[in-house]
Design a protein around this motif. Structure first.
Motif, mmCIF file in Angstrom:
data_model
loop_
_atom_site.group_PDB
_atom_site.id
_atom_site.type_symbol
_atom_site.label_atom_id
_atom_site.label_comp_id
_atom_site.label_asym_id
_atom_site.label_seq_id
_atom_site.Cartn_x
_atom_site.Cartn_y
_atom_site.Cartn_z
ATOM 1 N N UNK A 64 19.492 -22.782 46.197
ATOM 2 C CA UNK A 64 19.890 -22.101 47.431
ATOM 3 C C UNK A 64 19.939 -23.078 48.608
ATOM 4 N N UNK A 65 18.934 -23.926 48.715
ATOM 5 C CA UNK A 65 18.875 -24.876 49.829
ATOM 6 C C UNK A 65 19.883 -26.000 49.678
ATOM 7 N N UNK A 66 19.870 -26.661 48.516
ATOM 8 C CA UNK A 66 20.661 -27.879 48.346
ATOM 9 C C UNK A 66 22.132 -27.645 48.018
ATOM 10 N N UNK A 67 22.426 -26.681 47.182
ATOM 11 C CA UNK A 67 23.825 -26.447 46.810
ATOM 12 C C UNK A 67 24.487 -25.446 47.752
ATOM 13 N N UNK A 68 23.886 -24.271 47.848
ATOM 14 C CA UNK A 68 24.528 -23.216 48.629
ATOM 15 C C UNK A 68 24.441 -23.514 50.132
ATOM 16 N N UNK A 69 23.278 -23.929 50.585
ATOM 17 C CA UNK A 69 23.102 -24.186 52.013
ATOM 18 C C UNK A 69 23.747 -25.473 52.484
ATOM 19 N N UNK A 84 24.175 -13.771 52.165
ATOM 20 C CA UNK A 84 25.343 -14.158 51.371
ATOM 21 C C UNK A 84 24.958 -15.129 50.259
ATOM 22 N N UNK A 85 24.056 -16.055 50.563
ATOM 23 C CA UNK A 85 23.574 -17.009 49.557
ATOM 24 C C UNK A 85 22.804 -16.274 48.466
ATOM 25 N N UNK A 86 21.946 -15.350 48.877
ATOM 26 C CA UNK A 86 21.167 -14.574 47.904
ATOM 27 C C UNK A 86 22.075 -13.752 47.000
ATOM 28 N N UNK A 87 23.064 -13.106 47.582
ATOM 29 C CA UNK A 87 23.978 -12.272 46.802
ATOM 30 C C UNK A 87 24.775 -13.111 45.808
ATOM 31 N N UNK A 88 25.218 -14.287 46.231
ATOM 32 C CA UNK A 88 25.972 -15.166 45.322
ATOM 33 C C UNK A 88 25.111 -15.579 44.137
#
Length: 102
Positions: A51-56, A65-69
């Motif tokens: 979540x932090x490194x790829x999505x964020x 939105x990150x959590x849902x993905x």
């Protein structure tokens, strides 16, 4: 070496080889080790890193939105005991409509 494109195509038949190759290049040396080439969706620390490194950082998405993905990707891959990091990252980016920004 794993056929990353073939694995992604299990979930997205129209996957673009160039996009998959960009993810492979981004992950680089991490893909050499089987353990780091997979995503452990049962490990909260692993999911926090994704979540932090790829999505964020890479995709620029945070919060709900990150959590849902991630939830959608985990659900899509639930039948796969060995979740390829390349495939997981691809599906998250696709869900967030960020494939073109890679």
């Amino acid at each position: 070496m794993m056929d990353y494109l073939a694995d992604v195509k299990i979930y997205d038949a129209g996957a673009d080889e160039a996009t998959v190759n960009k993810i492979v290049k981004h992950l680089g040396i991490a893909l050499r080790d089987r353990d780091s080439a997979m995503v452990s969706t049962s490990d909260p620390n692993e999911l926090a890193r994704v979540k932090t490194n790829w999505i964020g950082k890479k995709l620029g998405v945070t919060g709900p939105d990150a959590d849902k993905a991630m939830e959608e990707t985990i659900a899509a891959m639930k039948g796969d005991r060995t979740k390829s990091r390349v495939t997981f990252y691809y599906l998250v980016a696709k869900h967030l409509e960020k494939l073109e920004t890679l």
